[in-house]
Design a protein around this motif. Structure first.
Motif, PDB file in Angstrom:
ATOM      1  N   ASP A  94      45.524  -7.384  36.455  1.00 34.69           N
ATOM      2  CA  ASP A  94      47.086  -6.995  36.678  1.00 34.69           C
ATOM      3  C   ASP A  94      46.853  -5.420  36.415  1.00 34.69           C
ATOM      4  N   THR A  95      46.022  -5.048  37.484  1.00 33.51           N
ATOM      5  CA  THR A  95      45.787  -3.543  37.713  1.00 33.51           C
ATOM      6  C   THR A  95      46.320  -3.273  38.993  1.00 33.51           C
ATOM      7  N   THR A  96      46.896  -1.798  39.306  1.00 30.74           N
ATOM      8  CA  THR A  96      47.187  -1.436  40.398  1.00 30.74           C
ATOM      9  C   THR A  96      46.487   0.015  40.706  1.00 30.74           C
ATOM     10  N   ALA A  98      44.906   3.676  41.736  1.00 31.49           N
ATOM     11  CA  ALA A  98      45.487   4.781  42.676  1.00 31.49           C
ATOM     12  C   ALA A  98      44.517   5.027  43.601  1.00 31.49           C
ATOM     13  N   ALA A 103      39.719   1.627  41.942  1.00 32.14           N
ATOM     14  CA  ALA A 103      39.374   0.213  42.293  1.00 32.14           C
ATOM     15  C   ALA A 103      37.870  -0.118  42.319  1.00 32.14           C
ATOM     16  N   ASN A 129      43.224  -7.945  42.248  1.00 28.00           N
ATOM     17  CA  ASN A 129      44.221  -7.228  41.794  1.00 28.00           C
ATOM     18  C   ASN A 129      45.684  -7.429  42.073  1.00 28.00           C
ATOM     19  N   GLU A 130      46.612  -6.815  41.640  1.00 30.10           N
ATOM     20  CA  GLU A 130      48.002  -6.769  41.877  1.00 30.10           C
ATOM     21  C   GLU A 130      48.520  -6.137  43.107  1.00 30.10           C
ATOM     22  N   LEU A 131      47.523  -5.439  43.732  1.00 27.95           N
ATOM     23  CA  LEU A 131      47.816  -4.891  45.052  1.00 27.95           C
ATOM     24  C   LEU A 131      47.285  -5.686  46.114  1.00 27.95           C
ATOM     25  N   GLN A 133      43.817  -6.342  46.490  1.00 26.28           N
ATOM     26  CA  GLN A 133      42.692  -5.845  46.905  1.00 26.28           C
ATOM     27  C   GLN A 133      41.729  -6.969  46.324  1.00 26.28           C
TER      28      GLN A 133
END
Length: 190
Positions: A94-96, A98, A103, A129-131, A133
């Protein structure tokens, strides 16, 4: 037949193929992943411990010593059998991040708190991850670089094929997941 899903430091087993080894439908897999996320949120709200991922990243001697102590308990031995027999670990972070550097660091070691969301002894951890990626973290003593490379190539192939095909759109998952089967492998230990 099953993989392990790591979410918020909790580990779940879910089947990703049917009894004839055919891949499950994408919507069925999405439901199972949603169920894992809901179960992890519930576990987290109860403040359940989540140390298996961290322990697997410790100094090898410390991890071996901890593993020896923990495997004295039947329920832990059974949970580890399920974990070890999973085809791979899918880590839902649950990371975003920057930046690319952030990353990369997060994918590599989980950056502190997320270290609990990896199983460093498993041959393959696929991290998302949440993005959206994704990365593959591979423990290479069981295989050479060709298997992780094939996994990455398949992910990239699907990703670019999906983006080039405007007709392929994922519908929002059906939120009716009460009949979805997912097994919390360490639940009985707490």
């Amino acid at each position: 037949k099953h993989c392990i899903v790591a979410c918020k430091g909790y580990f779940f087993a879910l089947d990703f193929v049917d009894d004839q080894a055919n891949p499950l439908a994408l919507q069925d897999l999405i439901k199972k992943l949603v169920k894992c996320e809901e179960m992890a949120q519930k576990q987290e709200s109860l403040d359940k411990p989540k140390a298996i991922g961290w322990l697997s990243g410790c100094n090898r001697d410390d991890w071996a010593s901890s593993l020896d102590e923990l495997t004295e308990h039947e329920s832990f031995r059974e949970a580890m059998k399920v974990l070890e027999s999973g085809a791979f670990v899918l880590c839902l972070d649950d990371t975003t991040p920057a930046t690319k550097s952030e990353a990369s660091e997060t994918f590599w070691n989980g950056q502190g708190a997320l270290g609990c969301n990896r199983v460093f002894d498993k041959s393959v951890n696929i991290i998302v991850n949440e993005l959206g990626q994704a990365a593959v973290l591979a423990e290479h003593s069981m295989m050479d670089g060709s298997i992780p490379m094939l996994i990455c190539n398949q992910i990239q192939k699907y990703k670019y094929k999906r983006f080039s095909s405007a007709s392929l759109r994922l519908a929002l998952p059906d939120k009716n997941i009460k009949d979805v089967e997912v097994h919390d492998i360490f639940r009985d230990l707490c």
